[in-house]
Design an enzyme around this catalytic site. Structure first.
Site, PDB file in Angstrom:
ATOM      1  N   CYS A 130       7.100  61.154  49.724  1.00 56.75           N
ATOM      2  CA  CYS A 130       7.354  59.848  49.093  1.00 56.75           C
ATOM      3  C   CYS A 130       6.544  58.719  49.729  1.00 56.75           C
ATOM      4  O   CYS A 130       6.085  57.808  49.034  1.00 56.75           O
ATOM      5  CB  CYS A 130       8.836  59.524  49.122  1.00 56.75           C
ATOM      6  SG  CYS A 130       9.599  59.561  50.761  1.00 56.75           S
ATOM      7  N   ASP A 346       9.709  53.840  42.104  1.00 56.76           N
ATOM      8  CA  ASP A 346      10.315  54.944  42.841  1.00 56.76           C
ATOM      9  C   ASP A 346       9.479  56.214  42.675  1.00 56.76           C
ATOM     10  O   ASP A 346       9.289  56.691  41.561  1.00 56.76           O
ATOM     11  CB  ASP A 346      11.731  55.179  42.307  1.00 56.76           C
ATOM     12  CG  ASP A 346      12.545  56.110  43.201  1.00 56.76           C
ATOM     13  OD1 ASP A 346      11.943  56.737  44.094  1.00 56.76           O
ATOM     14  OD2 ASP A 346      13.763  56.207  42.999  1.00 56.76           O
ATOM     15  N   HIS A 348      10.369  59.151  43.730  1.00 50.74           N
ATOM     16  CA  HIS A 348      11.249  60.317  43.823  1.00 50.74           C
ATOM     17  C   HIS A 348      11.590  60.878  42.443  1.00 50.74           C
ATOM     18  O   HIS A 348      12.748  60.928  42.025  1.00 50.74           O
ATOM     19  CB  HIS A 348      12.530  59.953  44.580  1.00 50.74           C
ATOM     20  CG  HIS A 348      12.290  59.477  45.960  1.00 50.74           C
ATOM     21  ND1 HIS A 348      12.027  58.147  46.259  1.00 50.74           N
ATOM     22  CD2 HIS A 348      12.241  60.138  47.139  1.00 50.74           C
ATOM     23  CE1 HIS A 348      11.842  58.019  47.558  1.00 50.74           C
ATOM     24  NE2 HIS A 348      11.969  59.213  48.124  1.00 50.74           N
TER      25      HIS A 348
END
Length: 459
Positions: A130, A346, A348
């Site tokens: 990430c 994001d 993820h």
């Protein structure tokens, strides 16, 4: 793929993996011929490592591949600030402009199905990459400023309207149900907009971030560059290490980007002489554009509330290209804020890798759903990015950023600017238990850095 079935398969495979470990251990202890069995042992250990990598990849693909794309609610009563621009959401035109600008940001997420990463058999970065993906987003924003004209957006002049689930919410929005139905009837597919042929430069930028070993800013290249920092595929990369990896990647891309350099601040200090020397190569009259990356740690275990004002002011500057941060081992890419909430992209979310050698679709590289979280959840370890196109822009950056980081009157600045260059010899002779001094106005702060994590100076 059924998630429950995949989980059951994963559990079964994990048990088989445990048995394999026992079998390898048993064969080692009962080896009748040491030379032959050692060779077989090495092969078994290597095969077991590959099998474990595949199990981790499969499990992370299940865990992150089924993550729902959540939507956050935004108030129409307060403006949204994003990378130097503000948007009044109570105005319909401003709403659409905000959506268009947010969707224009390049979005890099976990991917699966690419070629094995250097030194491993991992074919996905799910669960550990990430920070590298957030770093890609920060660098991509700098490249868009570097190569594209100001105000450029992906959707161009195309009309963009809200989809069936309204992005902007308000307790009393003032619209009747018939007006809402009329707006929904004007729905336009984001996929149809983002997949239309576009100019060559944006696609060329995306190819630089492709998931293959030849891409200068792809996951394979970043992992390779991380080896010098003691990192390998599957490890978690901190924001500070990520900043140095980006610097090395830009330095190695002089053919593609001859007029761009990258500088990483040291000890929370931007040494102006070092930056100017870097930008003036090979000749002073040929000043290069610069990416400035500043790793900082803004507190202990939690973000020091006194720095929130400075973070907001930085995100209000046009020279700011975002912040790599988030929560411990859960990195996000911060691009703006509304009131006491950070706006972010994001990484993820696990998607299949994209073959960029063809006329590839663009939708998976853009996020149409802005998300936000409270400042209180922000991890204090982060790297802040800035971009200056030329010498005048750099001098303006120094002034505006210095004002922003000095916004909190009761604390020391997040980082400082210093006329001069890095004192490498002094640093080489500094004991391991070091003390850094940060000057602010007439105050002098004493900071013990012996216990700071991930190469950060604790403020």
């Amino acid at each position: 793929m059924n998630p429950s079935t995949s989980y059951a398969q994963f559990v079964g495979q994990s048990a088989a993996d445990d048995l394999m470990d026992d079998w390898v251990f048993f064969s080692t202890e009962s080896a009748p011929s040491q030379g032959l069995e050692e060779s077989r042992d090495d092969q078994e250990v290597e095969d077991t490592g590959r099998f474990k990598d595949k199990l981790v990849s499969a499990w992370n693909s299940v865990k992150y591949g089924w993550t729902l794309k959540q939507k956050s609610k935004f108030s129409k009563r307060s403006p949204v600030f994003m990378l130097g621009k503000s948007y009044e959401l109570k105005d319909e035109g401003e709403q659409q402009h905000f959506r268009r600008c947010f969707a224009s940001l390049l979005w890099f997420t976990y991917r699966r199905g690419f070629r094995p990463l250097p030194g491993s058999s991992l074919t996905t970065d799910s669960g550990w990459g990430c920070v590298l993906r957030s770093s890609q987003m920060l660098l991509a924003q700098g490249l868009l400023l570097h190569l594209m004209s100001p105000g450029w957006t992906w959707s161009g002049n195309q009309r963009v309207v809200k989809d069936d689930m309204d992005l902007i919410h308000s307790v009393n929005d003032g619209f009747s149900s018939s007006e809402r139905e009329s707006k929904r009837s004007r729905h336009l597919s984001w996929g149809s907009i983002l997949d239309r042929p576009t100019e060559g430069t944006p696609r060329r930028i995306l190819r630089w971030f492709a998931d293959n070993p030849t891409a200068p800013f792809g996951i394979h290249r970043l992992v390779e560059l991380g080896k010098s920092s003691g990192k390998k595929a599957g490890d978690w990369y901190g924001p500070s290490i990520a900043a140095h990896i980006l610097r090395k990647a830009v330095e190695a891309s002089v053919v593609d980007l001859p007029n761009l350099v990258a500088y990483v601040a040291q000890d929370c200090t931007i040494y102006l002489q070092d930056v100017r020397k870097l930008c003036e190569r090979p000749l002073p009259q040929h000043w290069k554009s610069v990416l400035i990356l500043v790793p900082v740690r803004l507190g202990g275990q939690d973000l020091n509330p006194s720095y929130i004002t400075s973070v907001k002011k930085l995100l209000m500057l046009e020279c700011c290209i975002g912040i790599i941060g988030g929560k411990p081992k859960h990195s996000l890419f911060f691009v703006g804020f509304q009131d006491d909430h950070l706006l972010y992209l994001d990484p993820h979310y696990c998607q299949p890798t994209v073959d960029v050698t063809k006329n590839f679709p663009l939708e998976s590289f853009h996020c149409k759903n802005p998300r936000k979280m409270p400042f209180s959840r922000m991890d204090p370890s982060c790297t802040i990015g800035f971009y200056a196109k030329g010498q005048m822009e750099f001098e303006s950056l120094c002034t505006s950023v210095n004002e922003a980081v000095s916004a909190s009157a009761e604390t020391y600045p997040m980082f400082i600017f210093e006329e001069g260059k890095t004192r490498e010899e002094a640093r080489a002779n500094t004991p391991t238990h070091s003390v850094t001094f940060l000057q602010r106005k007439t105050q002098l702060g004493r900071v013990d850095t012996s216990n700071s994590m991930d190469e950060f100076v604790l403020l």
